[in-house]
Design a protein around this motif. Structure first.
Motif, PDB file in Angstrom:
ATOM      1  N   LYS A  81       0.840  -1.201   0.000  1.00 17.84           N
ATOM      2  CA  LYS A  81       0.000   0.000   0.000  1.00 17.84           C
ATOM      3  C   LYS A  81       0.875   1.251   0.000  1.00 17.84           C
ATOM      4  N   GLN A  82       1.923   1.236   0.834  1.00 14.01           N
ATOM      5  CA  GLN A  82       2.882   2.353   0.896  1.00 14.01           C
ATOM      6  C   GLN A  82       3.542   2.580  -0.456  1.00 14.01           C
TER       7      GLN A  82
ATOM      8  N   LYS B 190       1.204   4.131  -2.964  1.00 10.03           N
ATOM      9  CA  LYS B 190       0.997   5.551  -2.661  1.00 10.03           C
ATOM     10  C   LYS B 190       2.178   6.381  -3.145  1.00 10.03           C
TER      11      LYS B 190
END
Length: 83
Positions: A76-77, A80
């Motif tokens: 997810k990081q 992003k």
């Protein structure tokens, strides 16, 4: 069941992890199907902290591999940061 998880490497007090695709029953640092990236939690300066082969991760997820909790956070990081 296939799992995408971290395998620890590095030395004492300098951890380095590889993102691996493996059977969930294998030990943490045991055999694996494929390395799909790495995570360096103690990276400083110009060192790369996280590198993920997005295409390979997408492939393994499409065939039913489940990411561990920490790997899901890292993916997810990374998504992003790429956006």
């Amino acid at each position: 069941m296939l799992t995408i998880r971290l395998a620890r490497g590095g030395s004492k007090k300098r951890p380095f992890y590889t993102l691996t695709v493996t059977d969930s029953r294998n030990p943490r640092d045991g055999s694996n199907k494929e390395h799909v990236g790495f995570f360096n939690p103690v990276a400083r300066g110009q060192e790369i902290r996280l590198s993920v082969k997005q295409e390979r991760v997408a492939y393994w997820l499409s065939v039913g591999a489940q990411p561990s909790e920490r790997v899901a956070q890292l993916l997810k990081q990374n998504a992003k940061a790429a956006a």
